[in-house]
Write a protein that holds these residues in place. Structure first.
Motif, mmCIF file in Angstrom:
data_model
loop_
_atom_site.group_PDB
_atom_site.id
_atom_site.type_symbol
_atom_site.label_atom_id
_atom_site.label_comp_id
_atom_site.label_asym_id
_atom_site.label_seq_id
_atom_site.Cartn_x
_atom_site.Cartn_y
_atom_site.Cartn_z
ATOM 1 N N UNK A 1 1.092 -0.755 -0.042
ATOM 2 C CA UNK A 1 0.342 0.002 0.003
ATOM 3 C C UNK A 1 1.271 1.090 0.000
ATOM 4 N N UNK A 2 0.491 1.657 -0.747
ATOM 5 C CA UNK A 2 1.486 3.204 -0.620
ATOM 6 C C UNK A 2 0.398 4.832 -0.734
ATOM 7 N N UNK A 3 1.314 5.781 0.741
ATOM 8 C CA UNK A 3 0.669 6.565 0.982
ATOM 9 C C UNK A 3 1.264 8.013 0.124
ATOM 10 N N UNK A 4 -0.059 8.516 -0.667
ATOM 11 C CA UNK A 4 0.926 9.515 -2.025
ATOM 12 C C UNK A 4 0.196 10.508 -1.278
ATOM 13 N N UNK A 5 1.246 11.655 -1.722
ATOM 14 C CA UNK A 5 0.695 13.098 -1.017
ATOM 15 C C UNK A 5 -0.116 14.109 -3.420
ATOM 16 N N UNK A 6 -1.413 14.084 -3.774
ATOM 17 C CA UNK A 6 -1.443 14.705 -4.358
ATOM 18 C C UNK A 6 -1.850 15.718 -4.121
ATOM 19 N N UNK A 7 -1.544 16.498 -4.565
ATOM 20 C CA UNK A 7 -2.151 18.452 -4.499
ATOM 21 C C UNK A 7 -2.157 18.222 -3.698
ATOM 22 N N UNK A 8 -1.294 18.228 -2.828
ATOM 23 C CA UNK A 8 -2.044 18.364 -1.104
ATOM 24 C C UNK A 8 -2.809 17.680 -0.359
ATOM 25 N N UNK A 9 -3.391 16.648 -0.766
ATOM 26 C CA UNK A 9 -3.839 15.576 -0.364
ATOM 27 C C UNK A 9 -3.274 14.484 0.154
ATOM 28 N N UNK B 1 -3.073 10.109 -0.219
ATOM 29 C CA UNK B 1 -4.015 9.264 -0.798
ATOM 30 C C UNK B 1 -3.289 8.318 -0.915
ATOM 31 N N UNK B 2 -4.309 6.657 -0.967
ATOM 32 C CA UNK B 2 -3.567 5.624 -0.489
ATOM 33 C C UNK B 2 -3.908 5.420 -2.164
ATOM 34 N N UNK B 3 -2.909 3.921 -2.527
ATOM 35 C CA UNK B 3 -2.939 3.416 -3.180
ATOM 36 C C UNK B 3 -2.009 2.323 -3.504
ATOM 37 N N UNK B 4 -2.436 1.454 -4.626
ATOM 38 C CA UNK B 4 -1.627 0.394 -4.374
ATOM 39 C C UNK B 4 -1.078 -0.009 -5.705
ATOM 40 N N UNK B 5 -0.547 1.236 -6.015
ATOM 41 C CA UNK B 5 0.135 1.420 -7.196
ATOM 42 C C UNK B 5 1.201 2.652 -6.663
ATOM 43 N N UNK B 6 2.540 2.254 -6.807
ATOM 44 C CA UNK B 6 3.325 3.276 -6.608
ATOM 45 C C UNK B 6 3.058 5.149 -7.450
ATOM 46 N N UNK B 7 3.852 6.168 -6.157
ATOM 47 C CA UNK B 7 3.097 7.637 -6.263
ATOM 48 C C UNK B 7 3.563 7.644 -7.711
ATOM 49 N N UNK B 8 2.795 8.324 -8.054
ATOM 50 C CA UNK B 8 3.225 8.917 -9.091
ATOM 51 C C UNK B 8 4.318 10.287 -8.879
ATOM 52 N N UNK B 9 3.952 11.007 -7.638
ATOM 53 C CA UNK B 9 4.770 11.848 -6.814
ATOM 54 C C UNK B 9 5.478 11.676 -5.806
ATOM 55 N N UNK B 10 5.117 12.202 -5.342
ATOM 56 C CA UNK B 10 5.652 12.267 -3.962
ATOM 57 C C UNK B 10 4.441 11.359 -3.257
ATOM 58 N N UNK B 11 5.560 10.081 -2.444
ATOM 59 C CA UNK B 11 4.869 9.029 -1.885
ATOM 60 C C UNK B 11 6.159 8.300 -1.441
ATOM 61 N N UNK B 12 5.479 7.053 -0.625
ATOM 62 C CA UNK B 12 6.333 6.170 0.093
ATOM 63 C C UNK B 12 5.462 4.723 0.320
ATOM 64 N N UNK B 13 6.030 3.728 0.717
ATOM 65 C CA UNK B 13 5.338 2.571 0.412
ATOM 66 C C UNK B 13 5.170 2.246 2.021
ATOM 67 N N UNK B 14 3.929 1.457 2.576
ATOM 68 C CA UNK B 14 3.481 2.270 3.627
ATOM 69 C C UNK B 14 4.232 0.658 4.762
#
Length: 198
Positions: A25-33, A35-48
């Motif tokens: 599970x990836x914890x991503x920062x999109x437009x300052x919010x 989001x959690x995803x099963x795919x790697x983040x396109x911008x800033x983020x890290x796996x949980x």
């Protein structure tokens, strides 16, 4: 014997295939919010880490009335600001509602008492549909108010206590009760001003 060994091997294979697979599970920062995803983040983020993820489990040992948030005695928010429906809600059972329906059909109740008991039935059914944020103590107030409707004294005070509880537990219900009070007050004022026919 080979059939038994083949059956055991097949069973072991089935268990191995059916074993749960943990996805990342990836914890991503999109437009300052966040989001959690099963795919790697396109911008800033890290796996949980698996340790930071909690299972989808409800603790049934917790007392629902203790878990309910503290009520705020305030004016209900406007329709657009209303909070989402409560997730932990204590409601009357179908048996409790049947008892209220029996009470509502009593010929000894005044019209106001009968209307109140019918409103309590409606509120109990809405609670079962997830409306409001009620505790067991709230429905004790409601039950006492319904029982008080058979009494010659205290029925009106019991109705007010129960309606105040509903206003605190359910903003929509509080709004509806306030509108009903306005209609009743206008009707009482109209009757008091009407000429007395002799």
């Amino acid at each position: 014997m080979p059939n038994v060994q083949a059956a055991i091997a097949g069973l072991m294979l089935t268990i191995a295939v059916a074993a749960p697979v943990r996805a990342e599970v990836w914890k991503c920062s999109v437009d300052g919010k966040l989001e959690y995803s099963d795919q790697p983040c396109q911008s800033k983020g890290a796996p949980m880490t698996p340790r930071s993820l909690q299972g989808n489990v409800i603790d049934t040992a917790t007392d629902a009335s203790a878990a309910a948030p503290t009520r705020r005695a305030s004016i209900p928010p406007a329709r657009s600001e209303q909070l989402p429906l409560a997730s932990s809600n204590v409601c009357p059972t179908n048996g409790d509602i049947a008892g209220m329906e029996t009470k509502a059909s009593s010929i000894t109740l005044s019209p106001e008492s009968k209307r109140f008991v019918q409103d309590e039935i409606r509120r109990a059914r809405q609670c079962q549909k997830g409306r409001g944020n009620y505790s067991a103590a709230d429905w004790t107030i409601s039950k006492e108010a319904v029982d008080a409707q058979s009494s010659f004294t205290g029925a009106a005070d019991a109705r007010r206590r129960s309606e105040a509880m509903h206003s605190a537990a359910d903003p929509n219900e509080g709004e509806l009760i306030a509108r009903q009070r306005e209609v009743e007050d206008r009707e009482a004022l109209r009757r008091s001003r009407a000429p007395i026919d002799r």
